[in-house]
Write a protein that holds these residues in place. Structure first.
Motif, PDB file in Angstrom:
ATOM      1  N   ARG A 132       0.864  -1.182   0.000  1.00  0.00           N
ATOM      2  CA  ARG A 132       0.000   0.000   0.000  1.00  0.00           C
ATOM      3  C   ARG A 132       0.901   1.231   0.000  1.00  0.00           C
ATOM      4  O   ARG A 132       1.631   1.483   0.958  1.00  0.00           O
ATOM      5  CB  ARG A 132      -0.938  -0.007   1.209  1.00  0.00           C
ATOM      6  N   ALA A 133       0.870   1.976  -1.101  1.00  0.00           N
ATOM      7  CA  ALA A 133       1.831   3.058  -1.321  1.00  0.00           C
ATOM      8  C   ALA A 133       1.222   4.429  -1.061  1.00  0.00           C
ATOM      9  O   ALA A 133       0.034   4.650  -1.314  1.00  0.00           O
ATOM     10  CB  ALA A 133       2.366   2.990  -2.750  1.00  0.00           C
ATOM     11  N   ARG A 134       2.051   5.357  -0.592  1.00  0.00           N
ATOM     12  CA  ARG A 134       1.598   6.721  -0.338  1.00  0.00           C
ATOM     13  C   ARG A 134       1.692   7.602  -1.584  1.00  0.00           C
ATOM     14  O   ARG A 134       1.018   8.616  -1.684  1.00  0.00           O
ATOM     15  CB  ARG A 134       2.428   7.341   0.788  1.00  0.00           C
ATOM     16  N   GLU A 135       2.553   7.209  -2.533  1.00  0.00           N
ATOM     17  CA  GLU A 135       2.736   8.003  -3.741  1.00  0.00           C
ATOM     18  C   GLU A 135       1.507   7.890  -4.647  1.00  0.00           C
ATOM     19  O   GLU A 135       0.728   6.939  -4.546  1.00  0.00           O
ATOM     20  CB  GLU A 135       3.975   7.539  -4.508  1.00  0.00           C
ATOM     21  N   PRO A 136       1.315   8.855  -5.569  1.00  0.00           N
ATOM     22  CA  PRO A 136       0.173   8.780  -6.488  1.00  0.00           C
ATOM     23  C   PRO A 136       0.355   7.704  -7.546  1.00  0.00           C
ATOM     24  O   PRO A 136       1.467   7.201  -7.779  1.00  0.00           O
ATOM     25  CB  PRO A 136       0.157  10.176  -7.130  1.00  0.00           C
ATOM     26  N   SER A 137      -0.736   7.340  -8.197  1.00  0.00           N
ATOM     27  CA  SER A 137      -0.705   6.364  -9.290  1.00  0.00           C
ATOM     28  C   SER A 137      -0.162   6.986 -10.567  1.00  0.00           C
ATOM     29  O   SER A 137      -0.201   8.204 -10.757  1.00  0.00           O
ATOM     30  CB  SER A 137      -2.118   5.833  -9.554  1.00  0.00           C
ATOM     31  N   THR A 138       0.336   6.137 -11.432  1.00  0.00           N
ATOM     32  CA  THR A 138       0.810   6.568 -12.749  1.00  0.00           C
ATOM     33  C   THR A 138      -0.378   6.744 -13.688  1.00  0.00           C
ATOM     34  O   THR A 138      -1.290   5.912 -13.719  1.00  0.00           O
ATOM     35  CB  THR A 138       1.781   5.528 -13.336  1.00  0.00           C
ATOM     36  N   LEU A 139      -0.354   7.819 -14.467  1.00  0.00           N
ATOM     37  CA  LEU A 139      -1.411   8.122 -15.435  1.00  0.00           C
ATOM     38  C   LEU A 139      -0.823   8.133 -16.836  1.00  0.00           C
ATOM     39  O   LEU A 139       0.247   8.703 -17.069  1.00  0.00           O
ATOM     40  CB  LEU A 139      -2.038   9.478 -15.127  1.00  0.00           C
ATOM     41  N   ALA A 140      -1.508   7.493 -17.774  1.00  0.00           N
ATOM     42  CA  ALA A 140      -1.113   7.523 -19.181  1.00  0.00           C
ATOM     43  C   ALA A 140      -2.300   7.988 -20.007  1.00  0.00           C
ATOM     44  O   ALA A 140      -3.394   7.426 -19.906  1.00  0.00           O
ATOM     45  CB  ALA A 140      -0.669   6.139 -19.655  1.00  0.00           C
ATOM     46  N   VAL A 141      -2.099   9.021 -20.810  1.00  0.00           N
ATOM     47  CA  VAL A 141      -3.150   9.514 -21.696  1.00  0.00           C
ATOM     48  C   VAL A 141      -2.944   8.887 -23.063  1.00  0.00           C
ATOM     49  O   VAL A 141      -1.878   9.023 -23.678  1.00  0.00           O
ATOM     50  CB  VAL A 141      -3.133  11.049 -21.789  1.00  0.00           C
ATOM     51  N   ALA A 142      -3.961   8.156 -23.530  1.00  0.00           N
ATOM     52  CA  ALA A 142      -3.841   7.371 -24.758  1.00  0.00           C
ATOM     53  C   ALA A 142      -4.663   7.989 -25.878  1.00  0.00           C
ATOM     54  O   ALA A 142      -5.783   8.461 -25.661  1.00  0.00           O
ATOM     55  CB  ALA A 142      -4.318   5.939 -24.516  1.00  0.00           C
ATOM     56  N   THR A 143      -4.102   7.966 -27.071  1.00  0.00           N
ATOM     57  CA  THR A 143      -4.844   8.294 -28.287  1.00  0.00           C
ATOM     58  C   THR A 143      -4.710   7.112 -29.233  1.00  0.00           C
ATOM     59  O   THR A 143      -3.676   6.441 -29.271  1.00  0.00           O
ATOM     60  CB  THR A 143      -4.295   9.567 -28.959  1.00  0.00           C
ATOM     61  N   LEU A 144      -5.776   6.849 -29.993  1.00  0.00           N
ATOM     62  CA  LEU A 144      -5.807   5.697 -30.892  1.00  0.00           C
ATOM     63  C   LEU A 144      -5.708   6.163 -32.338  1.00  0.00           C
ATOM     64  O   LEU A 144      -6.359   7.134 -32.730  1.00  0.00           O
ATOM     65  CB  LEU A 144      -7.102   4.897 -30.698  1.00  0.00           C
ATOM     66  N   ASP A 145      -4.896   5.419 -33.140  1.00  0.00           N
ATOM     67  CA  ASP A 145      -4.843   5.733 -34.565  1.00  0.00           C
ATOM     68  C   ASP A 145      -5.928   4.958 -35.309  1.00  0.00           C
ATOM     69  O   ASP A 145      -6.766   4.286 -34.695  1.00  0.00           O
ATOM     70  CB  ASP A 145      -3.443   5.455 -35.143  1.00  0.00           C
ATOM     71  N   ALA A 146      -5.922   5.028 -36.637  1.00  0.00           N
ATOM     72  CA  ALA A 146      -6.992   4.421 -37.436  1.00  0.00           C
ATOM     73  C   ALA A 146      -7.027   2.906 -37.306  1.00  0.00           C
ATOM     74  O   ALA A 146      -8.059   2.274 -37.537  1.00  0.00           O
ATOM     75  CB  ALA A 146      -6.824   4.818 -38.905  1.00  0.00           C
ATOM     76  N   GLU A 147      -5.894   2.294 -36.950  1.00  0.00           N
ATOM     77  CA  GLU A 147      -5.837   0.831 -36.800  1.00  0.00           C
ATOM     78  C   GLU A 147      -6.080   0.383 -35.367  1.00  0.00           C
ATOM     79  O   GLU A 147      -5.959  -0.802 -35.063  1.00  0.00           O
ATOM     80  CB  GLU A 147      -4.461   0.309 -37.258  1.00  0.00           C
ATOM     81  N   GLY A 148      -6.405   1.321 -34.484  1.00  0.00           N
ATOM     82  CA  GLY A 148      -6.650   0.959 -33.092  1.00  0.00           C
ATOM     83  C   GLY A 148      -5.395   0.834 -32.255  1.00  0.00           C
ATOM     84  O   GLY A 148      -5.447   0.386 -31.114  1.00  0.00           O
ATOM     85  N   GLN A 149      -4.237   1.246 -32.802  1.00  0.00           N
ATOM     86  CA  GLN A 149      -2.991   1.228 -32.046  1.00  0.00           C
ATOM     87  C   GLN A 149      -2.954   2.439 -31.118  1.00  0.00           C
ATOM     88  O   GLN A 149      -3.277   3.553 -31.520  1.00  0.00           O
ATOM     89  CB  GLN A 149      -1.785   1.275 -33.000  1.00  0.00           C
ATOM     90  N   ALA A 150      -2.540   2.207 -29.885  1.00  0.00           N
ATOM     91  CA  ALA A 150      -2.517   3.291 -28.900  1.00  0.00           C
ATOM     92  C   ALA A 150      -1.152   3.954 -28.834  1.00  0.00           C
ATOM     93  O   ALA A 150      -0.117   3.288 -28.915  1.00  0.00           O
ATOM     94  CB  ALA A 150      -2.884   2.750 -27.523  1.00  0.00           C
ATOM     95  N   ARG A 151      -1.170   5.261 -28.698  1.00  0.00           N
ATOM     96  CA  ARG A 151       0.030   6.053 -28.408  1.00  0.00           C
ATOM     97  C   ARG A 151      -0.196   6.713 -27.051  1.00  0.00           C
ATOM     98  O   ARG A 151      -1.278   7.251 -26.795  1.00  0.00           O
ATOM     99  CB  ARG A 151       0.252   7.118 -29.474  1.00  0.00           C
ATOM    100  N   TYR A 152       0.827   6.694 -26.200  1.00  0.00           N
ATOM    101  CA  TYR A 152       0.657   7.137 -24.828  1.00  0.00           C
ATOM    102  C   TYR A 152       1.554   8.334 -24.500  1.00  0.00           C
ATOM    103  O   TYR A 152       2.697   8.416 -24.959  1.00  0.00           O
ATOM    104  CB  TYR A 152       1.018   6.013 -23.843  1.00  0.00           C
ATOM    105  N   SER A 153       1.035   9.231 -23.689  1.00  0.00           N
ATOM    106  CA  SER A 153       1.867  10.211 -23.001  1.00  0.00           C
ATOM    107  C   SER A 153       1.724   9.930 -21.513  1.00  0.00           C
ATOM    108  O   SER A 153       0.603   9.822 -20.994  1.00  0.00           O
ATOM    109  CB  SER A 153       1.438  11.638 -23.339  1.00  0.00           C
ATOM    110  N   PHE A 154       2.851   9.772 -20.833  1.00  0.00           N
ATOM    111  CA  PHE A 154       2.853   9.305 -19.451  1.00  0.00           C
ATOM    112  C   PHE A 154       3.060  10.457 -18.472  1.00  0.00           C
ATOM    113  O   PHE A 154       3.829  11.385 -18.725  1.00  0.00           O
ATOM    114  CB  PHE A 154       3.959   8.274 -19.249  1.00  0.00           C
TER     115      PHE A 154
END
Length: 309
Positions: free
Chosen positions: A76-98
């Protein structure tokens, strides 16, 4: 039991509207996805993660527990969770900004990774950013090196968060630790851009990995056991997106090997045909994951209701 060590990530999918950006957040993270997929397939699964007390951490616990994953070894950690913002291309492949600085997943200490945390398991799977992000990466590598179990590693390369040099510096150690090394074609293109896939497998075997599996999307997967090679076709599917497909592939692979009693040691009883059959199950699990939005791997009854092609 199969143990999975690694991160949970809040995957936020962007929906652009006039004057605003709405985010739909789903629980993700490569190792967590693999743990969920293993448990849903019926494998006894323990997750070793640092789970925050924030709202995303509660989302992670809910998903893992509802899928049947044992969370008794989590911190059980005190630090915050990691967030990744995903965008999908036309083939459904995800690109992430972390958004990953100072988050819970990378803060492993040696004290948190004592040998009793693992318990008696047949296989320890790990990978992704947990193996490369400091300050915890060194403690994780030492813990994996002490594991008296089959070791499975998926580097799951994320160039936006670690450099090629960071990965190449650690890759020989991962090969020395791993009985099973699973990579994607994109991983290999990043790590070894000048090496054909066959030559890349030879290099990885020479560094210590016994079983190397390379997923190649619609082209299927290549399985190399001590240099003996087989290919596995992809399962045709209407793709919604590919989020979590590689993690589901790994789960299917490990579940098949566990079901055949082949995990628990150095893969001494494994032959190429059995490795290819395990990869074929991985391909089916990945295909079913691609049919739905986000990292939502199938339960075992979906496999039985849709026989192998």
């Amino acid at each position: 039991m199969i143990a999975v060590l690694g991160e949970c990530v809040a995957d936020a999918f962007a929906d652009r509207r006039p004057g605003e950006l709405a985010l739909r957040v789903l629980p993700g993270g490569g190792p967590a996805n693999t743990a969920v997929a293993l448990a849903r397939l019926g494998a006894s699964t323990r997750f070793l993660g640092r789970l925050s007390d924030d709202v995303f951490g509660e989302l992670f616990r809910e998903r893992l527990s509802a899928s049947g994953v044992d969370l008794s070894a989590c911190v059980r950690a005190r630090e915050p969770s990691t967030l990744a913002v995903a965008t999908l291309d036309a083939e459904g492949q995800a690109r992430y900004s972390f958004h990953a600085e100072g988050t819970a997943d990378w803060e492993w200490s040696a004290a948190e990774l004592s040998d009793d945390r693992l318990g008696g398991v047949s296989c320890l799977h790990t990978g992704s950013l947990t193996l490369v992000r400091e300050p915890g990466a060194g403690a994780v590598a030492a813990f994996v090196g002490r594991a008296a179990a089959t070791v499975s590693i998926d580097p799951n390369v994320r160039p936006s968060l670690a450099s090629r040099e960071d990965y190449l510096e650690r890759l020989p150690l991962w090969c020395a630790l791993a009985d099973i090394l699973k990579l994607s074609a994109d991983d290999l293109a990043f790590l070894m851009p000048d090496a054909p896939v066959g030559r890349a497998c030879e290099i990885l075997h020479a560094a210590g990995a016994r079983l190397v599996v390379v997923t190649m999307g619609a082209s299927g997967a290549l399985v190399s056991l001590d240099g003996a090679v087989a290919t596995v076709p992809a399962v045709p599917v209407e793709v919604v997106d590919t989020v979590g497909a590689g993690d589901s592939f790994t789960a299917g692979l490990l579940h098949a090997l566990e079901s055949r009693g082949l995990l628990g040691g150095r893969l001494d009883g494994l032959d190429l045909a059995s490795a290819a059959a395990a990869a074929a199950l991985g391909a089916r699990v990945a295909a079913l994951t691609c049919e739905v939005a986000g990292a939502d791997p199938p339960w075992a009854d979906r496999l039985t209701s849709q026989p192998a092609p």
